[in-house]
Design an enzyme around this catalytic site. Structure first.
Site, PDB file in Angstrom:
ATOM      1  N   ASP A  67      -4.613   1.917   3.734  1.00  0.00           N
ATOM      2  CA  ASP A  67      -5.361   0.672   3.935  1.00  0.00           C
ATOM      3  C   ASP A  67      -5.305   0.185   5.383  1.00  0.00           C
ATOM      4  OD1 ASP A  67      -2.636   0.107   3.771  1.00  0.00           O
ATOM      5  OD2 ASP A  67      -2.785  -0.890   1.842  1.00  0.00           O
ATOM      6  N   ASP A 137       3.315  -8.870  -6.187  1.00  0.00           N
ATOM      7  CA  ASP A 137       2.341  -9.058  -7.278  1.00  0.00           C
ATOM      8  C   ASP A 137       1.986  -7.733  -7.952  1.00  0.00           C
ATOM      9  OD1 ASP A 137       0.810  -7.798  -5.379  1.00  0.00           O
ATOM     10  OD2 ASP A 137      -0.638  -9.427  -5.115  1.00  0.00           O
ATOM     11  N   HIS A 139       0.930  -4.985  -6.451  1.00  0.00           N
ATOM     12  CA  HIS A 139      -0.150  -4.182  -5.844  1.00  0.00           C
ATOM     13  C   HIS A 139       0.379  -2.864  -5.287  1.00  0.00           C
ATOM     14  CE1 HIS A 139       0.496  -6.425  -1.762  1.00  0.00           C
ATOM     15  NE2 HIS A 139       1.009  -5.229  -1.645  1.00  0.00           N
ATOM     16  N   GLU A 144      -5.065  -5.596  -5.443  1.00  0.00           N
ATOM     17  CA  GLU A 144      -4.461  -6.826  -5.935  1.00  0.00           C
ATOM     18  C   GLU A 144      -4.695  -6.958  -7.441  1.00  0.00           C
ATOM     19  OE1 GLU A 144      -2.512  -7.932  -3.972  1.00  0.00           O
ATOM     20  OE2 GLU A 144      -3.299  -8.599  -2.041  1.00  0.00           O
TER      21      GLU A 144
HETATM   22  C1  F6R Z   1       0.588  -1.163   2.917  1.00  0.00           C
HETATM   23  C2  F6R Z   1       0.511  -1.133   1.468  1.00  0.00           C
HETATM   24  C3  F6R Z   1       1.160  -2.193   0.651  1.00  0.00           C
HETATM   25  C4  F6R Z   1       2.669  -2.276   0.912  1.00  0.00           C
HETATM   26  C5  F6R Z   1       3.281  -3.375   0.064  1.00  0.00           C
HETATM   27  C6  F6R Z   1       4.775  -3.548   0.298  1.00  0.00           C
HETATM   28  O1  F6R Z   1      -0.027  -0.028   3.478  1.00  0.00           O
HETATM   29  O2  F6R Z   1      -0.104  -0.265   0.943  1.00  0.00           O
HETATM   30  O3  F6R Z   1       0.935  -1.927  -0.704  1.00  0.00           O
HETATM   31  O4  F6R Z   1       3.272  -1.058   0.608  1.00  0.00           O
HETATM   32  O5  F6R Z   1       2.649  -4.585   0.342  1.00  0.00           O
HETATM   33  O6  F6R Z   1       4.980  -4.020   1.592  1.00  0.00           O
HETATM   34  P1  F6R Z   1       6.456  -4.295   2.126  1.00  0.00           P
HETATM   35  O7  F6R Z   1       7.124  -2.992   2.211  1.00  0.00           O
HETATM   36  O8  F6R Z   1       6.227  -4.916   3.481  1.00  0.00           O
HETATM   37  O9  F6R Z   1       7.086  -5.230   1.164  1.00  0.00           O
END
Ligand code: F6R
Length: 264
Positions: A67, A137, A139, A144
């Site tokens: 992403d 959440d 994701h 989301e």
């Molecule tokens: C980012 C992504 C997100 C993160 C997730 C956890 O490329 O795909 O799904 O892996 O938001 O982020 P952290 O590790 O910062 O808690």
């Protein structure tokens, strides 16, 4: 589904890096799906160390990131392009032409652009190993809650929970993007193997729902239960809400006895 229970963040990072390294050694032309986020930093640091000190060769590896924020140019300090270059790509030997990250700076033609990202994955032969983090959440990527479990790469509005978590990366007063281009859940599920890493209490509920909860669009990571080859690498804090935590602990003990040369 394999749950590799680790003591702490350091162990999650080294276990995840060793698993990726084993895949790269087995198949030097691996197609690797990558994630950003705070959780991944230790893993990238360990992979960079392995490249430096153990000659782990990435020269034939092809990567696709999950992403990118919409509205940030690749050279913006908070773009995922910058994150990946700072934390990983500038420390290893993946040729730039083999690196793919969605371009969040495009302003029109999202549909065609996202279709071309999917086509590039297909042309590379599909993703062999997809690395994921998980949001509070639930994701994965930026899928989301309420994302279709069959979704493909597309623009997605970020949830309040994600905005609250990720605003830590932006200075006060600095405008934070509210949407991202993300691979879909359907795209992620097409990877041949998936490894999700999680650390810390804040992730415990999401991890439990992903592994033990019902499969639901309200928790995107629960869709991983549909995949035949998923590994969760989680620390004790992130695993604390799992009702089967003790079972996973015993699996780890047994595996350590049976496979002394295990990867992690
Ligand atoms: C980012 C992504 C997100 C993160 C997730 C956890 O490329 O795909 O799904 O892996 O938001 O982020 P952290 O590790 O910062 O808690």
């Amino acid at each position: 589904m394999l749950v590799l229970l680790q003591t702490d963040y350091h162990c999650v990072s080294t276990a995840a890096a060793r698993i990726i390294a084993a895949w790269v050694r087995r198949d030097p032309a691996l197609v690797l799906g990558l994630a950003t986020g705070g959780t991944t930093i230790g893993m990238y640091r360990e992979l960079s160390r392995m490249h430096r000190e153990e000659a782990l060769d990435f020269s034939k590896v092809v990567t696709f990131n999950l992403d990118e924020y919409i509205g940030l140019a690749p050279d913006h300090p908070h773009s995922f392009h910058s994150f990946m270059h700072q934390n990983f790509f500038s420390h290893v030997n993946i040729p730039p032409a083999q690196i793919h990250i969605p371009d969040g700076s495009i302003q029109t033609g999202y549909e065609e652009y996202c279709a071309s990202y999917e086509a590039a994955i297909r042309e590379a032969g599909g993703i062999d190993l997809q690395v994921l983090g998980i949001g509070r959440d639930g994701h994965i990527g930026f899928n989301e809650p309420s994302s279709s479990l069959a979704s493909r790469t597309r623009p997605k509005t970020l949830s309040r929970s994600t905005l609250a978590d990720n605003c830590r990366d932006f200075a006060r007063g600095e405008e934070m993007p509210t949407a991202a281009i993300t691979m879909g859940i359907g795209t992620i599920l097409e990877a041949r193997h998936i490894m999700l890493i999680a650390s810390g209490k804040a992730k415990a509920k999401a991890v439990a729902k992903a592994i033990e909860g019902p499969i639901t669009a309200s928790v995107s990571a629960s869709a991983l239960q549909l995949h035949p080859d998923v590994t969760f690498v989680v620390d004790e804090d992130a695993a604390r809400e799992l009702s089967q935590c003790d079972y996973y602990r015993r699996v780890m003990e047994m595996t350590a006895k049976l496979t002394p040369k295990r990867l992690w």
